[in-house]
Design a protein around this motif. Structure first.
Motif, PDB file in Angstrom:
ATOM      1  N   UNK A  23     146.759 -32.341  80.880  1.00  0.00           N
ATOM      2  CA  UNK A  23     146.982 -31.878  79.505  1.00  0.00           C
ATOM      3  C   UNK A  23     148.024 -32.752  78.818  1.00  0.00           C
ATOM      4  N   UNK A  24     149.045 -33.154  79.565  1.00  0.00           N
ATOM      5  CA  UNK A  24     150.085 -34.020  79.008  1.00  0.00           C
ATOM      6  C   UNK A  24     149.578 -35.386  78.582  1.00  0.00           C
ATOM      7  N   UNK A  25     148.479 -35.818  79.176  1.00  0.00           N
ATOM      8  CA  UNK A  25     147.908 -37.109  78.792  1.00  0.00           C
ATOM      9  C   UNK A  25     147.276 -37.054  77.407  1.00  0.00           C
ATOM     10  N   UNK A  26     146.955 -35.843  76.954  1.00  0.00           N
ATOM     11  CA  UNK A  26     146.408 -35.664  75.609  1.00  0.00           C
ATOM     12  C   UNK A  26     144.956 -36.096  75.500  1.00  0.00           C
ATOM     13  N   UNK A  27     144.487 -36.160  74.265  1.00  0.00           N
ATOM     14  CA  UNK A  27     143.117 -36.589  73.995  1.00  0.00           C
ATOM     15  C   UNK A  27     142.086 -35.738  74.708  1.00  0.00           C
ATOM     16  N   UNK A  28     141.099 -36.386  75.256  1.00  0.00           N
ATOM     17  CA  UNK A  28     140.005 -35.715  75.941  1.00  0.00           C
ATOM     18  C   UNK A  28     140.492 -34.869  77.117  1.00  0.00           C
ATOM     19  N   UNK A  29     141.643 -35.221  77.679  1.00  0.00           N
ATOM     20  CA  UNK A  29     142.159 -34.509  78.853  1.00  0.00           C
ATOM     21  C   UNK A  29     142.684 -33.122  78.508  1.00  0.00           C
ATOM     22  N   UNK A  30     142.818 -32.824  77.225  1.00  0.00           N
ATOM     23  CA  UNK A  30     143.188 -31.465  76.811  1.00  0.00           C
ATOM     24  C   UNK A  30     142.137 -30.442  77.223  1.00  0.00           C
ATOM     25  N   UNK A  31     140.952 -30.907  77.530  1.00  0.00           N
ATOM     26  CA  UNK A  31     139.894 -29.990  77.975  1.00  0.00           C
ATOM     27  C   UNK A  31     140.296 -29.289  79.272  1.00  0.00           C
ATOM     28  N   UNK A  32     141.239 -29.857  79.989  1.00  0.00           N
ATOM     29  CA  UNK A  32     141.716 -29.231  81.237  1.00  0.00           C
ATOM     30  C   UNK A  32     142.323 -27.855  80.982  1.00  0.00           C
ATOM     31  N   UNK A  33     142.706 -27.577  79.742  1.00  0.00           N
ATOM     32  CA  UNK A  33     143.249 -26.252  79.401  1.00  0.00           C
ATOM     33  C   UNK A  33     142.280 -25.129  79.772  1.00  0.00           C
ATOM     34  N   UNK A  34     141.007 -25.420  79.716  1.00  0.00           N
ATOM     35  CA  UNK A  34     139.988 -24.422  80.060  1.00  0.00           C
ATOM     36  C   UNK A  34     140.217 -23.892  81.471  1.00  0.00           C
ATOM     37  N   UNK A  35     140.597 -24.772  82.390  1.00  0.00           N
ATOM     38  CA  UNK A  35     140.776 -24.362  83.780  1.00  0.00           C
ATOM     39  C   UNK A  35     141.995 -23.470  83.976  1.00  0.00           C
ATOM     40  N   UNK A  36     142.925 -23.489  83.025  1.00  0.00           N
ATOM     41  CA  UNK A  36     144.068 -22.580  83.113  1.00  0.00           C
ATOM     42  C   UNK A  36     143.639 -21.127  82.918  1.00  0.00           C
ATOM     43  N   UNK A  37     142.446 -20.907  82.371  1.00  0.00           N
ATOM     44  CA  UNK A  37     141.931 -19.555  82.199  1.00  0.00           C
ATOM     45  C   UNK A  37     141.476 -18.930  83.521  1.00  0.00           C
ATOM     46  N   UNK A  38     141.181 -19.788  84.495  1.00  0.00           N
ATOM     47  CA  UNK A  38     140.788 -19.285  85.810  1.00  0.00           C
ATOM     48  C   UNK A  38     142.024 -18.791  86.557  1.00  0.00           C
TER      49      UNK A  38
END
Length: 140
Positions: A86-101
């Motif tokens: 997430x800290x890398x920004x851009x497309x890697x912000x999609x990793x936020x979805x996995x925080x919902x698990x």
């Protein structure tokens, strides 16, 4: 460098310096850290051990990665990996979805990979040595 000299404006990534998967992950982060957020410390180093002790982490339970934000907080396992992406920004912000698990579910998957990383990706005899131009990103 000593523990008290850690840069407070950088996030510290502690990683398994002899793990090929971990070293590949460090290379991945280095290439994409456009905002210069991260600094790296091998867990096996004196500084790595000092940080682990300061955080009161059981170093036998640290499988490969810790994200330490000096004077703020730290993350381990899947939370560390996701926060780094997430800290890398851009497309890697999609990793936020996995925080919902649920963290427990994420960590079961993380632990499975961590337990098999040497078998699947191999192991080095010593920690990686950064090139001269990347040396500033590594703390020791």
């Amino acid at each position: 460098m000593t523990f008290s000299e850690l840069p407070s404006d950088k996030k510290i990534i502690l990683f398994d310096g002899v793990c090929n998967l971990c070293n590949a992950s460090v290379q991945f982060i280095l290439k994409r850290d456009k905002r210069d957020l991260y600094r790296f410390v091998p867990l096996q180093s004196e500084l790595g051990q000092a940080i682990v002790a300061h955080l009161n982490l059981n170093d036998r339970k640290i499988d490969s990665i810790v994200l330490y934000e000096p004077h703020i907080t730290f993350y381990v396992k899947s939370a560390a990996a996701l926060r780094i992406l997430i800290g890398l920004g851009g497309i890697y912000n999609i990793a936020r979805i996995f925080l919902l698990f649920p963290k427990g579910l994420r960590n079961v998957i993380y632990d499975y990979i961590a337990q098999n990383r040497y078998r699947w990706y191999g192991k080095r005899d010593s920690c990686m040595v950064p090139t001269a131009d990347l040396l500033r990103k590594f703390l020791s």
